[in-house]
Design an enzyme around this catalytic site. Structure first.
Site, PDB file in Angstrom:
ATOM      1  N   ARG A  89       0.817  -1.221   0.000  1.00  0.00           N
ATOM      2  CA  ARG A  89       0.000   0.000   0.000  1.00  0.00           C
ATOM      3  C   ARG A  89       0.846   1.265   0.000  1.00  0.00           C
ATOM      4  NH1 ARG A  89      -5.689  -0.715   1.544  1.00  0.00           N
ATOM      5  NH2 ARG A  89      -6.141  -2.715   0.593  1.00  0.00           N
TER       6      ARG A  89
ATOM      7  N   ARG B 213      -3.249   6.500   1.181  1.00  0.00           N
ATOM      8  CA  ARG B 213      -3.788   7.632   1.938  1.00  0.00           C
ATOM      9  C   ARG B 213      -2.845   8.284   2.934  1.00  0.00           C
ATOM     10  NH1 ARG B 213      -8.747   4.062   3.514  1.00  0.00           N
ATOM     11  NH2 ARG B 213      -6.980   2.645   3.326  1.00  0.00           N
TER      12      ARG B 213
ATOM     13  N   ARG C 143      -6.657  11.830  -5.601  1.00  0.00           N
ATOM     14  CA  ARG C 143      -7.858  11.070  -5.215  1.00  0.00           C
ATOM     15  C   ARG C 143      -9.092  11.969  -5.106  1.00  0.00           C
ATOM     16  NH1 ARG C 143     -11.886   9.125  -3.310  1.00  0.00           N
ATOM     17  NH2 ARG C 143     -12.058   7.376  -1.860  1.00  0.00           N
TER      18      ARG C 143
ATOM     19  N   ASP D 119      -6.766  -2.321  -7.672  1.00  0.00           N
ATOM     20  CA  ASP D 119      -7.267  -3.058  -6.513  1.00  0.00           C
ATOM     21  C   ASP D 119      -7.495  -4.507  -6.920  1.00  0.00           C
ATOM     22  OD1 ASP D 119      -8.337  -2.277  -3.625  1.00  0.00           O
ATOM     23  OD2 ASP D 119      -9.517  -3.955  -4.397  1.00  0.00           O
TER      24      ASP D 119
ATOM     25  N   TYR E 182     -14.843 -12.126  -0.849  1.00  0.00           N
ATOM     26  CA  TYR E 182     -15.566 -10.870  -1.106  1.00  0.00           C
ATOM     27  C   TYR E 182     -16.864 -11.119  -1.862  1.00  0.00           C
ATOM     28  CZ  TYR E 182     -11.801  -8.051   0.727  1.00  0.00           C
ATOM     29  OH  TYR E 182     -10.898  -7.474   1.567  1.00  0.00           O
TER      30      TYR E 182
HETATM   31  O1  CP3 Z   1      -0.091  -1.375  -2.651  1.00  0.00           O
HETATM   32  C1  CP3 Z   1      -0.308  -0.406  -3.411  1.00  0.00           C
HETATM   33  O2  CP3 Z   1       0.130   0.731  -3.213  1.00  0.00           O
HETATM   34  C2  CP3 Z   1      -1.086  -0.685  -4.683  1.00  0.00           C
HETATM   35  C3  CP3 Z   1      -2.489  -0.482  -4.620  1.00  0.00           C
HETATM   36  C4  CP3 Z   1      -3.377  -1.469  -3.875  1.00  0.00           C
HETATM   37  C5  CP3 Z   1      -4.612  -1.076  -3.285  1.00  0.00           C
HETATM   38  N1  CP3 Z   1      -5.265  -2.181  -2.838  1.00  0.00           N
HETATM   39  C6  CP3 Z   1      -5.113   0.316  -3.243  1.00  0.00           C
HETATM   40  C7  CP3 Z   1      -6.228   0.664  -2.341  1.00  0.00           C
HETATM   41  C8  CP3 Z   1      -3.269  -2.847  -3.692  1.00  0.00           C
HETATM   42  C9  CP3 Z   1      -2.130  -3.788  -4.066  1.00  0.00           C
HETATM   43  C10 CP3 Z   1      -4.465  -3.289  -3.046  1.00  0.00           C
HETATM   44  C11 CP3 Z   1      -4.746  -4.694  -2.729  1.00  0.00           C
HETATM   45  C12 CP3 Z   1      -5.948  -5.026  -1.940  1.00  0.00           C
HETATM   46  N2  CP3 Z   1      -7.208  -4.482  -2.022  1.00  0.00           N
HETATM   47  C13 CP3 Z   1      -6.006  -6.082  -0.998  1.00  0.00           C
HETATM   48  C14 CP3 Z   1      -4.859  -7.016  -0.679  1.00  0.00           C
HETATM   49  C15 CP3 Z   1      -3.879  -6.386   0.241  1.00  0.00           C
HETATM   50  C16 CP3 Z   1      -4.323  -6.312   1.673  1.00  0.00           C
HETATM   51  O3  CP3 Z   1      -4.424  -5.186   2.173  1.00  0.00           O
HETATM   52  O4  CP3 Z   1      -4.558  -7.364   2.277  1.00  0.00           O
HETATM   53  C17 CP3 Z   1      -7.304  -6.133  -0.465  1.00  0.00           C
HETATM   54  C18 CP3 Z   1      -7.817  -7.076   0.591  1.00  0.00           C
HETATM   55  C19 CP3 Z   1      -8.067  -5.112  -1.126  1.00  0.00           C
HETATM   56  C20 CP3 Z   1      -9.504  -4.801  -0.939  1.00  0.00           C
HETATM   57  C21 CP3 Z   1      -9.702  -3.434  -0.442  1.00  0.00           C
HETATM   58  N3  CP3 Z   1      -9.445  -2.280  -1.168  1.00  0.00           N
HETATM   59  C22 CP3 Z   1     -10.213  -3.040   0.812  1.00  0.00           C
HETATM   60  C23 CP3 Z   1     -10.631  -4.006   1.922  1.00  0.00           C
HETATM   61  C24 CP3 Z   1     -10.277  -1.644   0.824  1.00  0.00           C
HETATM   62  C25 CP3 Z   1     -10.872  -0.768   1.877  1.00  0.00           C
HETATM   63  C26 CP3 Z   1     -10.113  -0.807   3.121  1.00  0.00           C
HETATM   64  C27 CP3 Z   1      -9.020   0.180   3.073  1.00  0.00           C
HETATM   65  O5  CP3 Z   1      -7.876  -0.198   3.300  1.00  0.00           O
HETATM   66  O6  CP3 Z   1      -9.387   1.326   2.842  1.00  0.00           O
HETATM   67  C28 CP3 Z   1      -9.731  -1.180  -0.404  1.00  0.00           C
HETATM   68  C29 CP3 Z   1      -9.559   0.235  -0.819  1.00  0.00           C
HETATM   69  C30 CP3 Z   1      -8.197   0.668  -1.266  1.00  0.00           C
HETATM   70  N4  CP3 Z   1      -7.357  -0.063  -2.088  1.00  0.00           N
HETATM   71  C31 CP3 Z   1      -7.587   1.920  -0.994  1.00  0.00           C
HETATM   72  C32 CP3 Z   1      -6.361   1.932  -1.677  1.00  0.00           C
HETATM   73  C33 CP3 Z   1      -5.356   3.058  -1.745  1.00  0.00           C
HETATM   74  C34 CP3 Z   1      -8.206   3.063  -0.210  1.00  0.00           C
HETATM   75  C35 CP3 Z   1      -9.193   3.712  -1.107  1.00  0.00           C
HETATM   76  C36 CP3 Z   1      -9.377   5.191  -0.923  1.00  0.00           C
HETATM   77  O7  CP3 Z   1      -8.559   5.999  -1.430  1.00  0.00           O
HETATM   78  O8  CP3 Z   1     -10.421   5.557  -0.351  1.00  0.00           O
END
Ligand code: CP3
Length: 345
Positions: free
Chosen positions: A23, A27, A36, A72, A149
């Site tokens: 990540r 944020r 964003r 994502d 999911y």
């Molecule tokens: O790592 C990186 O910088 C690349 C981008 C990336 C995101 N999600 C951006 C994101 C990657 C590789 C992911 C993978 C992802 N997404 C996973 C596997 C990794 C892990 O954390 O276990 C999972 C389970 C998801 C599903 C997901 N996406 C969830 C549960 C959420 C909401 C919870 C949260 O952390 O906010 C997201 C949203 C998300 N994916 C955000 C980002 C930057 C936040 C979105 C925002 O800007 O509001």
């Protein structure tokens, strides 16, 4: 190009331990919010110029040794035919959960270029922007994690519906997982053709499975994906089984070149268990980035020391960096990994 990350994945000699952060685009960076704020999270994923811009932000600011595509794990599921929403404070939601044969039958297999072209375009833009810099990591979710999911309709604490499908209707469960696996193979092959230089498979929720259920309901699908990828390319594949400390011997049969670990395991124990068969990635506790600098340095040194003797080590956090993190602390951590590991090589 800085190839330290790719070398460590393959177990080749390196001058220092490479580092990237799960990540790393997100944020905790003020510059992420600037991009964003133009729209929703999914809008950002679907706009190649903007997705490429936020991918580059941590490469330039932190000095990490790899970029990871901004997207994502859930976007291919939307194109399989399962509407996806990201709700403020709730995270991802699939309003129509997939729980019966009719719902599984309705899911299709997206074409990487026709249906997920925005991801492929982002990769193509990034490879141009990354020339002379660092390699680009592509990724997908692992079939079990993706299925949770779809079956739960979003995030879950108990994974009740998923386990009910596994135990009460295994044929339906395997049907669904087969489709997700076919989709993931095409999607990752598309990413390879578009230009990614390594791949990570995220199994974020697999740690909730008993080892026997992991063997039956999750691992075979990861093995099938990696086998299919290895038939078309030599790119390193990282398998990150979050909270998978009790699944190490089984994960060794995944076919991955690198296994990723969360912070609940000691890497020196892992080094002994894997006997040089794979490289390791991980595994500092993400909230350790809140330690004062002297303690942060000690913690990083500890992770580096524990990983000594590994076939290769890619430093990372044990899970995603949290939004409250001070970006300067993340930058300091990257610097410390580089300087401390140069001394100890
Ligand atoms: O790592 C990186 O910088 C690349 C981008 C990336 C995101 N999600 C951006 C994101 C990657 C590789 C992911 C993978 C992802 N997404 C996973 C596997 C990794 C892990 O954390 O276990 C999972 C389970 C998801 C599903 C997901 N996406 C969830 C549960 C959420 C909401 C919870 C949260 O952390 O906010 C997201 C949203 C998300 N994916 C955000 C980002 C930057 C936040 C979105 C925002 O800007 O509001």
């Amino acid at each position: 190009m800085n190839t330290t990350f790719l070398k460590a994945c393959k177990g080749e000699a390196v001058d220092y331990t490479p580092v990237w952060i799960m990540r790393q685009a997100g944020r905790y960076l003020p510059q992420y919010h600037t991009v964003r704020s133009k729209g929703s999270f999914l809008d950002l994923c679907k706009n190649p110029e903007n997705a490429a811009e936020v991918t580059m932000q941590p490469v330039d600011f932190l000095g990490v040794d790899a970029a990871i595509l901004f997207s994502d794990i859930l976007v291919p599921l939307e194109k399989m035919g399962a509407p996806l929403e990201f709700r403020e404070k709730q995270g991802p939601v699939f309003p129509t959960p997939i729980r019966d044969q009719a719902a599984v039958d309705q899911l299709g297999i997206p074409d990487p270029e026709d249906d997920l072209g925005y991801v492929m375009d982002t990769i193509r833009i990034l490879r141009k922007e990354l020339v002379g810099k660092v390699p680009l990591i592509g990724f997908s979710g692992a079939p079990f994690t993706l299925a949770t999911y779809l079956i739960e309709g979003g995030s879950s604490k108990t994974f009740f519906h998923t386990k009910m499908m596994m135990y009460k209707n295994p044929a339906l469960y395997h049907n669904l997982l087969d489709k997700i696996t076919d989709c993931t193979i095409d999607y990752l092959k598309g990413q390879i053709v578009a230009g990614v230089q390594a791949l990570q498979i995220f199994d974020s929720w697999v740690g909730v499975l008993a080892p026997c259920d992991f063997a039956e309901f999750a691992l075979p699908y990861v093995q099938r994906i990696i086998k299919a990828l290895k038939e078309v390319s030599k790119l390193p594949v990282i398998y990150f089984a979050n909270n998978g400390g009790s699944l190490i011997d089984q994960s060794l049969t995944s076919g991955a070149d690198v296994l990723g670990f969360d912070w609940r395991v000691r890497l020196d124990n892992v080094v002994r268990m894997v006997q040089g068969k794979v490289a390791l990635q991980g595994n500092m506790e993400p909230l350790a980035l809140f330690l004062p600098p002297d303690k942060l340095e000690k913690r990083i040194q500890m992770v580096l020391d524990e990983a000594k003797g590994a076939r290769g080590h890619v430093f990372n956090l044990g899970h995603g960096i949290v939004p409250e993190t001070d970006p300067e602390q993340a930058k300091l951590a990257v610097h410390l990994v580089h300087t401390l590991s140069r001394k100890t090589q």
